[in-house]
Write a protein that holds these residues in place. Sequence first.
Motif, PDB file in Angstrom:
ATOM      1  N   ARG A   1      29.811 -10.745  26.964  1.00  0.00           N
ATOM      2  CA  ARG A   1      28.840 -10.293  25.977  1.00  0.00           C
ATOM      3  C   ARG A   1      29.093 -10.943  24.616  1.00  0.00           C
ATOM      4  N   VAL A   2      30.365 -11.200  24.291  1.00  0.00           N
ATOM      5  CA  VAL A   2      30.672 -11.927  23.050  1.00  0.00           C
ATOM      6  C   VAL A   2      30.058 -13.317  23.110  1.00  0.00           C
ATOM      7  N   LEU A   3      30.257 -13.990  24.218  1.00  0.00           N
ATOM      8  CA  LEU A   3      29.729 -15.343  24.367  1.00  0.00           C
ATOM      9  C   LEU A   3      28.201 -15.319  24.416  1.00  0.00           C
ATOM     10  N   GLU A   4      27.644 -14.306  25.050  1.00  0.00           N
ATOM     11  CA  GLU A   4      26.187 -14.171  25.101  1.00  0.00           C
ATOM     12  C   GLU A   4      25.621 -14.021  23.692  1.00  0.00           C
TER      13      GLU A   4
ATOM     14  N   TYR B   1      22.271 -18.097  19.319  1.00  0.00           N
ATOM     15  CA  TYR B   1      21.989 -18.949  18.168  1.00  0.00           C
ATOM     16  C   TYR B   1      21.889 -20.432  18.536  1.00  0.00           C
ATOM     17  N   SER B   2      22.100 -20.749  19.801  1.00  0.00           N
ATOM     18  CA  SER B   2      21.840 -22.120  20.258  1.00  0.00           C
ATOM     19  C   SER B   2      20.713 -22.158  21.283  1.00  0.00           C
ATOM     20  N   ARG B   3      20.496 -21.038  21.941  1.00  0.00           N
ATOM     21  CA  ARG B   3      19.393 -20.913  22.894  1.00  0.00           C
ATOM     22  C   ARG B   3      18.482 -19.819  22.364  1.00  0.00           C
ATOM     23  N   ARG B   4      17.452 -20.204  21.648  1.00  0.00           N
ATOM     24  CA  ARG B   4      16.666 -19.244  20.885  1.00  0.00           C
ATOM     25  C   ARG B   4      15.778 -18.353  21.741  1.00  0.00           C
ATOM     26  N   GLN B   5      15.594 -18.696  23.006  1.00  0.00           N
ATOM     27  CA  GLN B   5      14.763 -17.893  23.893  1.00  0.00           C
ATOM     28  C   GLN B   5      15.409 -17.784  25.266  1.00  0.00           C
ATOM     29  N   GLY B   6      15.021 -16.728  25.985  1.00  0.00           N
ATOM     30  CA  GLY B   6      15.461 -16.586  27.362  1.00  0.00           C
ATOM     31  C   GLY B   6      16.766 -15.828  27.516  1.00  0.00           C
TER      32      GLY B   6
ATOM     33  N   VAL C   1      23.974 -26.423  29.211  1.00  0.00           N
ATOM     34  CA  VAL C   1      24.594 -26.600  27.892  1.00  0.00           C
ATOM     35  C   VAL C   1      23.998 -27.837  27.229  1.00  0.00           C
ATOM     36  N   GLY C   2      23.268 -27.618  26.137  1.00  0.00           N
ATOM     37  CA  GLY C   2      22.705 -28.716  25.375  1.00  0.00           C
ATOM     38  C   GLY C   2      23.532 -29.029  24.151  1.00  0.00           C
ATOM     39  N   GLU C   3      23.066 -29.977  23.360  1.00  0.00           N
ATOM     40  CA  GLU C   3      23.842 -30.418  22.208  1.00  0.00           C
ATOM     41  C   GLU C   3      23.996 -29.310  21.170  1.00  0.00           C
ATOM     42  N   ASN C   4      22.975 -28.473  20.986  1.00  0.00           N
ATOM     43  CA  ASN C   4      23.089 -27.368  20.032  1.00  0.00           C
ATOM     44  C   ASN C   4      24.201 -26.411  20.437  1.00  0.00           C
ATOM     45  N   THR C   5      24.311 -26.144  21.730  1.00  0.00           N
ATOM     46  CA  THR C   5      25.365 -25.243  22.216  1.00  0.00           C
ATOM     47  C   THR C   5      26.736 -25.874  22.041  1.00  0.00           C
ATOM     48  N   VAL C   6      26.846 -27.166  22.316  1.00  0.00           N
ATOM     49  CA  VAL C   6      28.128 -27.867  22.133  1.00  0.00           C
ATOM     50  C   VAL C   6      28.574 -27.780  20.676  1.00  0.00           C
ATOM     51  N   VAL C   7      27.663 -28.082  19.766  1.00  0.00           N
ATOM     52  CA  VAL C   7      28.002 -28.046  18.342  1.00  0.00           C
ATOM     53  C   VAL C   7      28.405 -26.634  17.919  1.00  0.00           C
TER      54      VAL C   7
END
Length: 226
Positions: free
Chosen positions: A27-30, A35-40, A73-79
Amino acid sequence: MGIHEGHRDRMKQEFLQGGLAHVSEPRVLELLLFYSRRQGDVNPLAHQLLDTFGSLAGVLDASPDDLRKVPGVGENTVVLLKLIPAIAARYLASRTSAEVILSDSATLHALFTPYFFGARNEKSFLACFDSKGKLLGVRPLSEGTPNANEISLRKITTEALALNATVVVLAHNHPSGLATPSQEDLFLTRYIQDSLKPLGITLYDHVILTDDDMVSLRDSRYLTPL
């Protein structure tokens, strides 16, 4: 409002009201992934990351290339994931460095620990002090591999002179988890101490840190006080 949006709002409010003390790692990671996956629904991705890297710490310590290999995992999530430990280290260093006065190895442990937060490669830093022991600044010197790192006398001298330091402390880490100094560490310490002396700069200590330990060469009598 969609079901996922409502879920996100509830989790955000729960965090603001109660913090993370009783929140599970998925849940912490969720919450972070919002903030990197704005939807879904990001819950499956949170579990996939934890399954891949073993823990929240493993996820945050993973290299960008390894993170990119995880489906979804996209670039926004990596950053974002790499930004979190970097900000935490900067925050801790900023709080710790304020009004530091050189007094003992415990002070040095508190001072340097944030700079090695989450480090998986050997790194080195130089703390510079004035003649009264007041901290002038902490400067990065080098970063190497998990097992080796080259420390430059020229870099040490340049940083110390730039801050008009009269006393310096060298620090580096051992990612292996053993803070015991090597023969190379001892030779380097003496070499730096002898080289700085004609410049009017005293090497007060050389400390070696791991995640949960620190060895002071001064306290261990490997470094002769000047």
